[in-house]
Scaffold this motif. Structure first.
Motif, PDB file in Angstrom:
ATOM      1  N   UNK A 321       0.988  -1.264  -0.083  1.00 49.94           N
ATOM      2  CA  UNK A 321      -0.008   0.088  -0.142  1.00 49.94           C
ATOM      3  C   UNK A 321       1.030   1.071   0.204  1.00 49.94           C
ATOM      4  N   UNK A 322       1.766   1.234   0.741  1.00 49.01           N
ATOM      5  CA  UNK A 322       2.826   2.361   0.998  1.00 49.01           C
ATOM      6  C   UNK A 322       3.381   2.808  -0.464  1.00 49.01           C
ATOM      7  N   UNK A 323       3.913   1.736  -1.203  1.00 51.93           N
ATOM      8  CA  UNK A 323       4.333   1.899  -2.535  1.00 51.93           C
ATOM      9  C   UNK A 323       3.471   2.253  -3.483  1.00 51.93           C
ATOM     10  N   UNK A 324       2.153   1.678  -3.425  1.00 45.70           N
ATOM     11  CA  UNK A 324       1.131   2.006  -4.568  1.00 45.70           C
ATOM     12  C   UNK A 324       0.471   3.326  -4.252  1.00 45.70           C
ATOM     13  N   UNK A 325       0.514   3.941  -3.160  1.00 43.44           N
ATOM     14  CA  UNK A 325      -0.028   5.175  -2.681  1.00 43.44           C
ATOM     15  C   UNK A 325       0.740   6.319  -2.955  1.00 43.44           C
ATOM     16  N   UNK A 326       0.181   7.371  -3.497  1.00 47.68           N
ATOM     17  CA  UNK A 326       1.174   8.343  -3.914  1.00 47.68           C
ATOM     18  C   UNK A 326       1.245   9.605  -2.406  1.00 47.68           C
ATOM     19  N   UNK A 327       2.292   9.205  -1.620  1.00 48.39           N
ATOM     20  CA  UNK A 327       2.503   9.944  -0.722  1.00 48.39           C
ATOM     21  C   UNK A 327       3.852   9.835  -0.069  1.00 48.39           C
ATOM     22  N   UNK A 328       4.547  10.924  -0.183  1.00 45.20           N
ATOM     23  CA  UNK A 328       5.887  11.137   0.571  1.00 45.20           C
ATOM     24  C   UNK A 328       6.914  10.100  -0.144  1.00 45.20           C
ATOM     25  N   UNK A 329       7.980   9.967   0.345  1.00 44.06           N
ATOM     26  CA  UNK A 329       9.031   9.160  -0.136  1.00 44.06           C
ATOM     27  C   UNK A 329       9.134   7.955   0.608  1.00 44.06           C
ATOM     28  N   UNK A 330       8.978   6.717   0.216  1.00 46.41           N
ATOM     29  CA  UNK A 330       8.801   5.604   0.907  1.00 46.41           C
ATOM     30  C   UNK A 330      10.235   5.207   1.239  1.00 46.41           C
ATOM     31  N   UNK A 331      10.400   4.348   2.514  1.00 47.69           N
ATOM     32  CA  UNK A 331      11.788   3.747   2.708  1.00 47.69           C
ATOM     33  C   UNK A 331      11.481   2.242   3.221  1.00 47.69           C
ATOM     34  N   UNK A 332      12.144   1.372   2.432  1.00 51.86           N
ATOM     35  CA  UNK A 332      11.837  -0.003   2.870  1.00 51.86           C
ATOM     36  C   UNK A 332      12.790  -0.581   3.937  1.00 51.86           C
ATOM     37  N   UNK A 333      12.536  -0.950   4.934  1.00 47.74           N
ATOM     38  CA  UNK A 333      13.458  -1.697   5.862  1.00 47.74           C
ATOM     39  C   UNK A 333      14.278  -2.785   5.664  1.00 47.74           C
ATOM     40  N   UNK A 334      15.393  -3.134   5.750  1.00 48.15           N
ATOM     41  CA  UNK A 334      15.884  -4.367   5.056  1.00 48.15           C
ATOM     42  C   UNK A 334      16.967  -4.754   6.461  1.00 48.15           C
ATOM     43  N   UNK A 335      16.482  -5.683   7.226  1.00 48.49           N
ATOM     44  CA  UNK A 335      16.848  -6.276   8.428  1.00 48.49           C
ATOM     45  C   UNK A 335      17.885  -7.521   8.438  1.00 48.49           C
TER      46      UNK A 335
END
Ligand code: ARE
Length: 497
Positions: A321-335
């Motif tokens: 949803x974060x990546x499909x929605x058009x809001x802000x710059x998304x950051x994906x956590x990689x742990x």
């Protein structure tokens, strides 16, 4: 300071927590560049305290501004920055300017001694006069007790960490020198740690002395991208909008509201107008996430509410949803993997540092043929569902959200213009028939056969997973069973047979 300087339509950052610089360089060339990631956030790069057991959070206790940690030395850092920029991937450094170490003494990762009681940091050098003391009228024990009190939050110690007096010209200059050093090497910007604990005016004054970005990699007169850690959920805490004129802020309300919805505490259908109408800062001021290095272990949030890699199905859907929605710059956590053991709502292993060999060297990342990583590294950014949604966002570009549909409850679908379409099903109530999303919907897409990029890739003109046929009016039968491996399907014009 709010332009990330992505190349082309790239638009997503991943945080490769604790990775070694050589590995990040490899990753930029072999994966992040080709798969369309825009940048990498790297864990703090400067010398920090070496603590017993080597917890991950020792990196948040600076000892000097030398570039030297277990991730690598300055030479390795430089090489990584070069390689990533050439691969089209930007580097953002997590900078810890608010404080130095706690009240212990010992050695830093570049061999400098430090003494937190005497407040001596010869590696910079900083001494007792460079720290806030009683003259700034903070609390009796110098600690922050009330996070909503502006003076206390800025002039007192955050969890015992020696609080630098950034009002001092000398302190400012040391920090400016450090940031300019990183800029000259070729980084694109910074994550500002513990921003709420620093006076906006001090940060403004530091930023005003920063160099333009290195024009070997950036256009003339480019300023660093700076995003601030301001944990604000509304109410009388320190409002993150005190920092929006300094760059972007990490909009914590984004993760909180999305998590709440994806945990079925609020219906998905309300997401229709998600963003400023929910009280969030304007999109152009925000950087957003679902998980982070803190949230993952329950810091700055609440374990069991936050969504981390141990709830993969939920994490993938919320990230989608974060990546499909058009809001802000998304950051994906990689742990990396750690043994989560929850007692009384707390992860007793919340401190566990990155995977190492028996000498304490951080392990290398070795990708498997199926794109996943050696088991010590979770590599969420390499999960098909996630990297394909990064591609989805790249293809959607600035197209608006169109063709919204919902079932009045927890099933939603929407398109991004006529380029991409997603449907999410988290329906929990009703019989099996009600729980499945099965509906003829307007996809906005041109006619043709499209692969669902979530269940498989398009290889040799064939869909490895599910597919749909879109008719000449843009309609198609959309199906997401309630018990499927993933809770969503996604289609875009780049994966058309
Ligand atoms: C560690 C120990 C502490 C100990 C300290 C000194 O855990 O018990 O007192 O060392 O010995 C990270 C870890 C900390 C760690 C620290 C230093 O998360 O556990 O402390 O490194 O090694 C507030 C701040 C926010 C901050 C969080 C943690 O506002 O800025 O606390 N987050 C950043 C980073 C962290 C990092 C630091 C700052 C320090 O992202 O990774 O700490 O550099 C409410 C308030 C928030 C508050 C939050 C705390 O929501 O509104 O303001 O966040 O509670 O949960």
């Amino acid at each position: 300071f709010s332009n990330p300087h992505f190349i082309g339509n790239r638009s997503v950052i991943t945080h490769l927590m604790e990775w070694k610089y050589d590995d990040i360089g490899d990753e930029c060339e072999r994966f992040l560049g080709p798969y369309g990631y825009g940048g990498v956030q790297v864990s703090p790069v400067n010398e920090h305290a070496i603590m017993d057991g080597r917890p991950w959070y020792e990196r948040y206790q600076p000892v000097s501004y030398d570039i030297h940690t277990r991730s690598g030395d300055e030479q390795q850092f430089r090489r990584m920055v070069q390689r990533c920029n050439k691969a089209g991937v930007r580097i953002y450094v997590d900078i810890v300017l608010n404080h130095m170490t706690d009240g212990q003494s010992g050695l830093g990762t570049n061999g400098h001694h430090y003494d937190g009681v005497a407040m001596q940091y010869p590696g910079v050098p900083f001494g007792p006069n460079d720290f806030h003391g009683h003259e700034t009228r903070p609390t009796n024990d110098l600690e922050i007790h009330n996070y909503s009190n502006r003076i206390e939050a800025r002039n007192c110690r955050l969890v015992g960490l020696r609080d630098l007096k950034q009002q001092s010209e000398y302190v400012k200059q040391k920090q400016v020198d450090f940031l300019n050093h990183l800029i000259d090497i070729g980084v694109a910007g910074f994550r500002s740690d513990a921003s709420t604990h620093q006076w906006p005016d001090d940060l403004r004054s530091i930023y005003s002395r920063l160099h333009n970005l290195n024009n070997e990699f950036f256009t003339e007169n480019s300023h660093p991208f700076i995003y601030h850690e301001t944990i604000y959920y509304g109410g009388n805490g320190i409002n993150s909008n005190e920092y929006t004129s300094l760059g972007r802020i990490i909009e914590f309300r984004f993760y909180k509201e999305i998590t709440n919805v994806f945990r079925n505490n609020n219906q998905l259908r309300w997401l229709r107008n998600f963003g400023t109408e929910w009280g969030l800062v304007p999109s152009g001021d925000a950087l957003v996430m679902i998980d982070s290095h803190d949230l993952r272990v329950g810091h700055t949030g609440q374990l069991g509410f936050n969504i981390n890699c141990f709830e993969a199905r939920l994490l993938k859907a919320a990230t989608a949803f974060m990546l499909a929605w058009n809001y802000g710059i998304p950051r994906v956590m990689s742990s990396y993997f750690w043994d989560q053991i929850i007692r009384d709502g707390k992860d007793v292993n919340d401190w566990v540092g990155p995977p190492t060999d028996q000498h304490g060297n951080i392990l290398s990342v070795h990708p498997n043929p199926d794109m996943t990583c050696n088991h010590e590294w979770i590599c969420e950014h390499r999960w098909r569902e996630i990297y394909n949604m990064v591609k989805f966002k790249l293809i959607a570009g600035q197209e608006p959200v169109n063709n919204w549909w919902d079932n009045g409850d927890n099933q939603i679908a929407f398109s991004r213009g006529n380029r991409a379409f997603i449907a999410i099903n988290l329906q929990k109530n009703g019989n099996d028939h009600d729980k499945n999303l099965q509906k003829r919907l307007q996809t906005g897409l041109p006619p043709g056969i499209y692969c669902d990029i979530i269940s498989g890739n398009l290889i040799n003109n064939r869909c490895m997973g599910k597919s749909i046929q879109v008719d000449k009016n843009g309609l198609s039968d959309i199906y997401v069973g309630h018990d499927e491996f993933d809770a969503f399907v996604a289609y875009h014009i780049g994966a058309r047979v």
